[in-house]
Design a protein around this motif. Sequence first.
Motif, mmCIF file in Angstrom:
data_model
loop_
_atom_site.group_PDB
_atom_site.id
_atom_site.type_symbol
_atom_site.label_atom_id
_atom_site.label_comp_id
_atom_site.label_asym_id
_atom_site.label_seq_id
_atom_site.Cartn_x
_atom_site.Cartn_y
_atom_site.Cartn_z
ATOM 1 N N CYS A 20 -37.283 -43.131 -43.324
ATOM 2 C CA CYS A 20 -37.992 -43.970 -44.308
ATOM 3 C C CYS A 20 -37.795 -45.457 -44.008
ATOM 4 O O CYS A 20 -38.760 -46.232 -44.033
ATOM 5 N N GLU A 21 -36.575 -45.850 -43.758
ATOM 6 C CA GLU A 21 -36.311 -47.271 -43.489
ATOM 7 C C GLU A 21 -36.988 -47.739 -42.206
ATOM 8 O O GLU A 21 -37.523 -48.852 -42.141
ATOM 9 N N LEU A 22 -36.972 -46.912 -41.176
ATOM 10 C CA LEU A 22 -37.625 -47.303 -39.922
ATOM 11 C C LEU A 22 -39.144 -47.343 -40.075
ATOM 12 O O LEU A 22 -39.803 -48.206 -39.491
ATOM 13 N N MET A 23 -39.712 -46.454 -40.867
ATOM 14 C CA MET A 23 -41.166 -46.473 -41.097
ATOM 15 C C MET A 23 -41.591 -47.752 -41.812
ATOM 16 O O MET A 23 -42.557 -48.396 -41.420
ATOM 17 N N ILE A 24 -40.859 -48.128 -42.850
ATOM 18 C CA ILE A 24 -41.227 -49.353 -43.575
ATOM 19 C C ILE A 24 -41.046 -50.574 -42.670
ATOM 20 O O ILE A 24 -41.836 -51.517 -42.721
ATOM 21 N N TYR A 25 -40.053 -50.530 -41.789
ATOM 22 C CA TYR A 25 -39.863 -51.631 -40.839
ATOM 23 C C TYR A 25 -41.019 -51.692 -39.847
ATOM 24 O O TYR A 25 -41.590 -52.762 -39.604
ATOM 25 N N ILE A 26 -41.378 -50.561 -39.282
ATOM 26 C CA ILE A 26 -42.464 -50.520 -38.295
ATOM 27 C C ILE A 26 -43.790 -50.933 -38.919
ATOM 28 O O ILE A 26 -44.552 -51.697 -38.337
ATOM 29 N N TRP A 27 -44.063 -50.431 -40.109
ATOM 30 C CA TRP A 27 -45.344 -50.720 -40.760
ATOM 31 C C TRP A 27 -45.476 -52.171 -41.180
ATOM 32 O O TRP A 27 -46.572 -52.698 -41.288
ATOM 33 N N ASN A 28 -44.371 -52.840 -41.451
ATOM 34 C CA ASN A 28 -44.448 -54.186 -42.020
ATOM 35 C C ASN A 28 -43.812 -55.267 -41.169
ATOM 36 O O ASN A 28 -43.699 -56.397 -41.612
ATOM 37 N N ALA A 29 -43.389 -54.941 -39.970
ATOM 38 C CA ALA A 29 -42.748 -55.941 -39.115
ATOM 39 C C ALA A 29 -43.795 -56.885 -38.542
ATOM 40 O O ALA A 29 -44.633 -56.485 -37.750
ATOM 41 N N GLU A 30 -43.740 -58.126 -38.999
ATOM 42 C CA GLU A 30 -44.664 -59.125 -38.463
ATOM 43 C C GLU A 30 -44.085 -59.743 -37.197
ATOM 44 O O GLU A 30 -44.792 -60.004 -36.246
ATOM 45 N N SER A 31 -42.824 -60.000 -37.227
ATOM 46 C CA SER A 31 -42.159 -60.530 -36.037
ATOM 47 C C SER A 31 -40.866 -59.740 -35.846
ATOM 48 O O SER A 31 -39.930 -59.861 -36.613
ATOM 49 N N SER A 32 -40.867 -58.918 -34.843
ATOM 50 C CA SER A 32 -39.710 -58.068 -34.591
ATOM 51 C C SER A 32 -38.691 -58.796 -33.739
ATOM 52 O O SER A 32 -39.013 -59.315 -32.682
ATOM 53 N N THR A 33 -37.490 -58.843 -34.245
ATOM 54 C CA THR A 33 -36.378 -59.375 -33.465
ATOM 55 C C THR A 33 -35.299 -58.305 -33.435
ATOM 56 O O THR A 33 -35.242 -57.435 -34.309
ATOM 57 N N ILE A 34 -34.442 -58.374 -32.465
ATOM 58 C CA ILE A 34 -33.379 -57.388 -32.341
ATOM 59 C C ILE A 34 -32.437 -57.483 -33.539
ATOM 60 O O ILE A 34 -31.969 -56.460 -34.047
ATOM 61 N N GLY A 35 -32.202 -58.683 -34.024
ATOM 62 C CA GLY A 35 -31.329 -58.866 -35.184
ATOM 63 C C GLY A 35 -31.896 -58.216 -36.436
ATOM 64 O O GLY A 35 -31.178 -57.545 -37.186
ATOM 65 N N ARG A 36 -33.176 -58.397 -36.670
ATOM 66 C CA ARG A 36 -33.833 -57.799 -37.839
ATOM 67 C C ARG A 36 -33.836 -56.278 -37.725
ATOM 68 O O ARG A 36 -33.563 -55.573 -38.690
ATOM 69 N N PHE A 37 -34.127 -55.789 -36.521
ATOM 70 C CA PHE A 37 -34.129 -54.343 -36.308
ATOM 71 C C PHE A 37 -32.741 -53.751 -36.533
ATOM 72 O O PHE A 37 -32.590 -52.714 -37.177
ATOM 73 N N LEU A 38 -31.698 -54.397 -35.997
ATOM 74 C CA LEU A 38 -30.340 -53.895 -36.165
ATOM 75 C C LEU A 38 -29.906 -53.931 -37.627
ATOM 76 O O LEU A 38 -29.200 -53.024 -38.088
ATOM 77 N N THR A 39 -30.330 -54.938 -38.369
ATOM 78 C CA THR A 39 -30.027 -55.002 -39.799
ATOM 79 C C THR A 39 -30.621 -53.805 -40.523
ATOM 80 O O THR A 39 -29.949 -53.143 -41.323
ATOM 81 N N VAL A 40 -31.879 -53.515 -40.252
ATOM 82 C CA VAL A 40 -32.538 -52.368 -40.863
ATOM 83 C C VAL A 40 -31.861 -51.071 -40.424
ATOM 84 O O VAL A 40 -31.608 -50.176 -41.236
ATOM 85 N N LEU A 41 -31.545 -50.969 -39.153
ATOM 86 C CA LEU A 41 -30.916 -49.762 -38.625
ATOM 87 C C LEU A 41 -29.551 -49.517 -39.267
ATOM 88 O O LEU A 41 -29.255 -48.401 -39.713
ATOM 89 N N PHE A 42 -28.719 -50.554 -39.351
ATOM 90 C CA PHE A 42 -27.390 -50.391 -39.946
ATOM 91 C C PHE A 42 -27.491 -50.082 -41.438
ATOM 92 O O PHE A 42 -26.722 -49.280 -41.965
#
Length: 159
Positions: A20-42
């Motif tokens: 669920c968290e990864l789907m909302i990130y993928i669907w709404n990520a306007e600018s993907s950064t590794i830091g933002r992705f890792l925050t969502v992942l953790f």
Amino acid sequence: MKKKNFLPAWLYIWLTALYCELMIYIWNAESSTIGRFLTVLFFAIGEGALLAFIVSLLKPKAARITAVVLAAVMSVFTLAEHFLRDAYQVFMSISTIISGAGGVAEDYFGLIMKLLLRDIWRILLMLIPVGLYAWKGKAGQAGKLMKRHLAITAAGMYL
């Protein structure tokens, strides 16, 4: 010979939280950064571990039912979060979503229907795992060591 569990409830709810968290990130990520992705992942790992720990404390049948209900609630909130973000270009807190849902639904019924029809594939994508586990999932029990690991992971991810 005893049949092995396909996917225990505690693992299912952990994977569902991550999904669920990864789907909302993928669907709404306007600018993907590794830091933002890792925050969502953790966050997703911690959320999943916390829910998995709670589910692991229950008896197998109760754990399976609880996991399905929690997964359905997470899926609905993920979809609501996406649709509100899509409509208003801003994320809303859960309290705002719940307290404002009645007024929003009445005022913007046409917009809501358009979003639902346009994104029916997202709804199915979120609800298929819930339906499959409700239909085919088997109750399983987590051992003491796994419960300890889940508790430590949940605590560690939120520190």
